[in-house]
Motif scaffolding. Structure first.
Motif, PDB file in Angstrom:
ATOM      1  N   ASP A  57       1.055  -1.139  -0.111  1.00  0.00           N
ATOM      2  CA  ASP A  57      -0.058  -0.124  -0.179  1.00  0.00           C
ATOM      3  C   ASP A  57       0.894   1.302   0.086  1.00  0.00           C
ATOM      4  O   ASP A  57       1.628   1.516   1.007  1.00  0.00           O
ATOM      5  N   TRP A  58       0.950   1.937  -1.107  1.00  0.00           N
ATOM      6  CA  TRP A  58       1.734   3.089  -1.267  1.00  0.00           C
ATOM      7  C   TRP A  58       0.838   4.461  -1.195  1.00  0.00           C
ATOM      8  O   TRP A  58       1.586   5.562  -1.151  1.00  0.00           O
ATOM      9  N   SER A  59      -0.405   4.371  -0.612  1.00  0.00           N
ATOM     10  CA  SER A  59      -1.222   5.295  -0.598  1.00  0.00           C
ATOM     11  C   SER A  59      -0.847   6.558  -0.076  1.00  0.00           C
ATOM     12  O   SER A  59      -1.298   7.736   0.018  1.00  0.00           O
ATOM     13  N   GLN A  60      -0.040   6.398   1.251  1.00  0.00           N
ATOM     14  CA  GLN A  60       0.404   7.433   1.957  1.00  0.00           C
ATOM     15  C   GLN A  60       1.609   8.192   1.694  1.00  0.00           C
ATOM     16  O   GLN A  60       1.978   9.122   2.195  1.00  0.00           O
ATOM     17  N   SER A  61       2.214   7.579   0.413  1.00  0.00           N
ATOM     18  CA  SER A  61       3.515   8.303  -0.237  1.00  0.00           C
ATOM     19  C   SER A  61       2.973   9.572  -0.826  1.00  0.00           C
ATOM     20  O   SER A  61       2.195   9.897  -1.177  1.00  0.00           O
ATOM     21  N   SER A  62       4.162  10.433  -0.829  1.00  0.00           N
ATOM     22  CA  SER A  62       4.103  11.619  -1.425  1.00  0.00           C
ATOM     23  C   SER A  62       4.936  11.627  -2.766  1.00  0.00           C
ATOM     24  O   SER A  62       6.087  11.216  -2.632  1.00  0.00           O
ATOM     25  N   ASN A  63       4.616  12.562  -3.536  1.00  0.00           N
ATOM     26  CA  ASN A  63       5.398  12.808  -4.923  1.00  0.00           C
ATOM     27  C   ASN A  63       5.517  11.478  -5.729  1.00  0.00           C
ATOM     28  O   ASN A  63       6.507  11.081  -6.304  1.00  0.00           O
ATOM     29  N   VAL A  64       4.359  10.630  -5.608  1.00  0.00           N
ATOM     30  CA  VAL A  64       4.482   9.405  -6.321  1.00  0.00           C
ATOM     31  C   VAL A  64       3.062   9.329  -7.256  1.00  0.00           C
ATOM     32  O   VAL A  64       1.981   9.337  -6.817  1.00  0.00           O
ATOM     33  N   ALA A  65       3.237   9.414  -8.732  1.00  0.00           N
ATOM     34  CA  ALA A  65       2.280   9.265  -9.723  1.00  0.00           C
ATOM     35  C   ALA A  65       2.072   8.071 -10.191  1.00  0.00           C
ATOM     36  O   ALA A  65       0.927   7.753 -10.608  1.00  0.00           O
TER      37      ALA A  65
END
Length: 255
Positions: A57-65
């Motif tokens: 789950d990457w949903s809390q990462s930032s600057n990831v499109a």
């Protein structure tokens, strides 16, 4: 701060994030590394009977499109009458990250679950809280080796055609694939996957036909257990054999 994994409970596996490098196209190539104790294994994205597929789950990462996984060729592991697909000793899974804002760092805040197995299979939960700077430009040879271990494309393997037929079942559909390609050697295994992860797919039954084509069929069952429409580009075929694999993205589908 680089690739600092959140500690997991003590287990016969260590999961870390390799920070990788920023590529010329602006994407960032990192990798998830799973180091396993002797006798333990972990699983491919379609693990086979009794396996536990990885969940990230990457949903809390930032600057990831966007995120793309580059799976190395897996092993077919047959033990105690069961067939699973995965990796022994180690898995290095390259992860290509597309930044939403080019030239800026990527902050990874991810929850990770991987299945590990010896005599029994257990889920291992961990996480990453890491910053991947944009000025990391030196390629990591460990990740490069994993990228080089990718499956062949259909063109590289000499696949001349891949077609599927659809048959309705009471609880879903059965797809039968015909793959015209040279033999990989050994005991070839075909894996059929649906683009929608909510659709359960049975293990494929595969054999070489009289004219040499590789034939395989599997049942696709949606959550409501009813027949449904599926398009050829929503099906992924992988042929595994003799230490090689071939990735076939889709098939020409007819009723």
């Amino acid at each position: 701060m680089l690739a600092t994994p959140v500690s997991a409970e003590p287990a016969p596996a260590n999961v870390t994030l390799l920070p990788g490098w920023r590529m010329e196209n602006g994407h960032h190539m990192a990798a998830i590394r799973v180091d396993l104790s002797d006798g333990w294994k972990t699983y491919w994205r379609a693990p086979g009977e009794g396996g536990i597929p990885p969940e990230i789950d990457w949903s809390q990462s930032s600057n990831v499109a966007g995120v793309t996984f580059h799976w190395p060729v897996p092993e077919v592991i047959r033990r105690d009458g069961m067939t699973t697909i995965g990796y022994e000793d180690e898995l290095v899974l390259p992860v290509e990250l597309v930044p939403a804002r080019g030239g800026e760092a990527i902050h990874i805040d991810a929850d990770v679950l991987v299945g590990i197995c010896e005599e029994i299979c257990v889920p291992l939960e961990t996480g990453f809280d890491s910053v991947l700077p944009a000025d990391l430009t030196a390629p990591d040879p460990v990740i490069e080796r994993a990228l080089a271990a990718r499956p062949d494309t259909a063109a590289e393997a000499g696949v001349s055609a891949a077609s599927c037929t659809r048959e309705e079942l009471s609880d879903g559909v059965r797809l039968t694939a015909q793959i015209d390609m040279p033999s990989l050697g050994g005991d070839e295994l075909v894996v059929m996957e649906a683009a929608n992860p909510a659709i359960w797919v049975s293990e494929a039954v595969a054999s070489r036909g009289a004219e040499g084509a590789l034939m395989a069929h599997a049942d696709f069952v949606p959550p409501n257990a009813r027949p449904f429409d599926i398009e050829g580009d929503e099906v992924r075929l992988t042929v595994i054999g003799a230490g090689r694999a071939v990735d076939i993205p889709g098939c020409d589908l007819s009723e």
